[in-house]
Design an enzyme around this catalytic site. Sequence first.
Site, short mmCIF file in Angstrom:
data_model
loop_
_atom_site.label_atom_id
_atom_site.label_comp_id
_atom_site.label_asym_id
_atom_site.label_seq_id
_atom_site.Cartn_x
_atom_site.Cartn_y
_atom_site.Cartn_z
N ASP A 134 -6.89 -17.21 24.93
CA ASP A 134 -8.07 -17.34 24.07
C ASP A 134 -8.18 -16.17 23.11
O ASP A 134 -8.51 -16.33 21.93
CB ASP A 134 -9.34 -17.42 24.92
CG ASP A 134 -9.54 -18.80 25.53
OD1 ASP A 134 -8.95 -19.76 24.99
OD2 ASP A 134 -10.25 -18.92 26.56
N ARG A 181 -2.24 -26.19 35.18
CA ARG A 181 -2.62 -26.21 36.60
C ARG A 181 -3.26 -27.55 36.94
O ARG A 181 -4.26 -27.95 36.31
CB ARG A 181 -3.61 -25.08 36.87
CG ARG A 181 -3.86 -24.89 38.36
CD ARG A 181 -5.00 -23.96 38.60
NE ARG A 181 -4.64 -22.59 38.30
CZ ARG A 181 -5.12 -21.55 38.97
NH1 ARG A 181 -5.98 -21.74 39.94
NH2 ARG A 181 -4.79 -20.33 38.66
N ASP A 210 -9.26 -13.88 29.01
CA ASP A 210 -8.18 -14.87 28.89
C ASP A 210 -7.29 -14.50 27.72
O ASP A 210 -7.72 -14.56 26.55
CB ASP A 210 -8.81 -16.26 28.68
CG ASP A 210 -7.75 -17.35 28.64
OD1 ASP A 210 -6.76 -17.20 27.90
OD2 ASP A 210 -7.90 -18.34 29.37
N THR A 220 -4.69 -30.28 42.82
CA THR A 220 -3.90 -29.47 43.77
C THR A 220 -3.93 -27.98 43.44
O THR A 220 -3.54 -27.15 44.26
CB THR A 220 -2.42 -29.91 43.75
OG1 THR A 220 -1.90 -29.64 42.44
CG2 THR A 220 -2.27 -31.38 44.06
#
Length: 362
Positions: free
Chosen positions: A356, A257, A353, A261
Amino acid sequence: MIIALGADHAGFKLKVFLSERLRELGFETLDYGAQSEAPYDYPDAAFAVAEAVSKGVARRGICVCGTGIGMAIAANKVRGVYAAACNNKEIAVISRKHNDTNVLTLGARIVSDETALDIVRTWIATEFEGERHESRIQKIHRKESDPGQRTNFQGKATICDHPLVQHKVSIIRNKNTSVKEFRELVQEIAGLMVYEVTRALPLAEIEVETPLEKTRAYTLEGKKLAIIPILRAGLGMVEGILRLIPNAVVGHIGLYRDPATLLPVEYYCKLPGDIAERDIYILDPMLATGGSASAALSLVKSRGGRRISLVSIIAAPEGISKVHEEHPDVEIFAAALDRHLNDHGYIIPGLGDAGDRLFGTK
Ligand code: RB5
């Protein structure tokens, strides 16, 4: 071409007429009753014809009752059968071009023998147009494969709520579950989901010789499947799927990502060259905002991918909606549908996550 014919008492005479004409035209016909004008329930004939078409014994089916309506309703209950009552030629043509009907139903009390023959000949000669109609047909194929234990989320996603899947999902949600156990369970859930995700795959009939006799059997038709994990968490689902589909080819898509933006940016993409000919499963355990999934779908489509499903373990309504809006042709599967996203884009309640937790990086 082998054509199966069936009728009830009201359609008996027209069925005999059509059967004779079709044989004169060089078609092989199979007769599934009725054999007279004595009362005969239309579902019995409709199911017999539809089963013949569904199993590939006949390529097409024609059913005649008083109106064509009851026959169409009954025949459409059989998996793989797409029947339409067409009492005029125009509708018969469209039913082939747009809907790829394989069973035609006619009303002997509605049309004359000659009109019925005209409809039948035109219907047989008309080809399915494919293109924009293909993805619509695929949606119907998938819907009919709904085994009951799958929940449909507002028509946008299929939630695989099988008890075993739910049991395992509850363990991976637990923050105290070890990395090892988490990793194993994600693979197991992905494997269990394969049954639902691949349910609509087409089958080809083959002949097999058992130790006792020759018999018909069914194998997967077409090219091998492609699975495409979105790096890195999607990797956690690959082995579980390959255990069941060992010949699948595996592509990879890496997206990050952009901090400025917030849009997903591709940093790696290696896909099979013949992706256009394969059924494709994109893997991402967490469907959160839907940004990455949607970008991955666009990427796969830009390389020619057409028949694509997205397979996630936990999905948020926001992610489902985004993917659904941007890729309405893509079917979404998830093992659980959670409440919403928090301000940081995490699924609530979720499981944290997934990357993770899979790789022990936190
Ligand atoms: C039989 O009378 C009639 O109901 C049947 O042929 C058909 O029209 C049903 O849909």
